[in-house]
Design a protein around this motif. Sequence first.
Motif, PDB file in Angstrom:
ATOM      1  N   LYS A  31       0.840  -1.207   0.000  1.00  0.00           N
ATOM      2  CA  LYS A  31       0.000   0.000   0.000  1.00  0.00           C
ATOM      3  C   LYS A  31       0.867   1.245   0.000  1.00  0.00           C
ATOM      4  O   LYS A  31       0.538   2.231  -0.676  1.00  0.00           O
ATOM      5  CB  LYS A  31      -0.952  -0.021   1.203  1.00  0.00           C
ATOM      6  CG  LYS A  31      -1.992   1.066   1.130  1.00  0.00           C
ATOM      7  CD  LYS A  31      -2.895   0.909  -0.092  1.00  0.00           C
ATOM      8  CE  LYS A  31      -3.991   1.954  -0.085  1.00  0.00           C
ATOM      9  NZ  LYS A  31      -4.967   1.724  -1.139  1.00  0.00           N
ATOM     10  N   CYS A  78      -8.100  -0.089   7.444  1.00  0.00           N
ATOM     11  CA  CYS A  78      -7.749   1.320   7.306  1.00  0.00           C
ATOM     12  C   CYS A  78      -6.592   1.491   6.325  1.00  0.00           C
ATOM     13  O   CYS A  78      -6.626   2.364   5.457  1.00  0.00           O
ATOM     14  CB  CYS A  78      -7.400   1.885   8.682  1.00  0.00           C
ATOM     15  SG  CYS A  78      -6.994   3.647   8.701  1.00  0.00           S
ATOM     16  N   GLN A  80      -5.735  -0.464   3.866  1.00  0.00           N
ATOM     17  CA  GLN A  80      -6.189  -0.743   2.500  1.00  0.00           C
ATOM     18  C   GLN A  80      -7.003   0.409   1.907  1.00  0.00           C
ATOM     19  O   GLN A  80      -7.014   0.593   0.690  1.00  0.00           O
ATOM     20  CB  GLN A  80      -7.007  -2.038   2.459  1.00  0.00           C
ATOM     21  CG  GLN A  80      -6.143  -3.264   2.636  1.00  0.00           C
ATOM     22  CD  GLN A  80      -4.992  -3.321   1.635  1.00  0.00           C
ATOM     23  OE1 GLN A  80      -5.171  -3.144   0.440  1.00  0.00           O
ATOM     24  NE2 GLN A  80      -3.793  -3.555   2.138  1.00  0.00           N
ATOM     25  N   ASN A  81      -7.656   1.201   2.762  1.00  0.00           N
ATOM     26  CA  ASN A  81      -8.467   2.316   2.276  1.00  0.00           C
ATOM     27  C   ASN A  81      -7.709   3.638   2.248  1.00  0.00           C
ATOM     28  O   ASN A  81      -8.228   4.633   1.746  1.00  0.00           O
ATOM     29  CB  ASN A  81      -9.718   2.465   3.142  1.00  0.00           C
ATOM     30  CG  ASN A  81     -10.672   1.310   2.943  1.00  0.00           C
ATOM     31  OD1 ASN A  81     -10.896   0.870   1.822  1.00  0.00           O
ATOM     32  ND2 ASN A  81     -11.216   0.797   4.021  1.00  0.00           N
ATOM     33  N   GLU A  83      -5.228   6.668   1.295  1.00  0.00           N
ATOM     34  CA  GLU A  83      -4.850   7.243   0.008  1.00  0.00           C
ATOM     35  C   GLU A  83      -3.533   8.002   0.075  1.00  0.00           C
ATOM     36  O   GLU A  83      -3.032   8.446  -0.963  1.00  0.00           O
ATOM     37  CB  GLU A  83      -5.969   8.141  -0.506  1.00  0.00           C
ATOM     38  CG  GLU A  83      -7.237   7.352  -0.812  1.00  0.00           C
ATOM     39  CD  GLU A  83      -8.326   8.203  -1.431  1.00  0.00           C
ATOM     40  OE1 GLU A  83      -8.029   9.324  -1.895  1.00  0.00           O
ATOM     41  OE2 GLU A  83      -9.476   7.742  -1.447  1.00  0.00           O
TER      42      GLU A  83
END
Length: 93
Positions: A31, A78, A80-81, A83
């Motif tokens: 990520k 969190c 993975q989401n 940005e």
Amino acid sequence: MRWLFVASVLLCLAGCGRKATRADCEAVVDKNVEVKLKADGITDPPLVAKRKEELRESLKDDIDKCVGKRVTDGMMACVQNAETAEQIDKCLR
């Protein structure tokens, strides 16, 4: 980017949850790569995949140390989401 990963791993030391798996630790690395490359305007899937593999290899020892540290499913969701690298950092606190 290595310092961010190491800081993230250290933040995983505290709290309740479960032991991090290799997949969890690699997901944090992946990520971080994704958000960094996206911020640099690089979204080509083969290039992103290649960079993930390169970083996983260069951070092998850090990933090994991460396995078994405490994480929660909420932390991982969190991540993975997230940005941005800053959001990832906040997820792991």
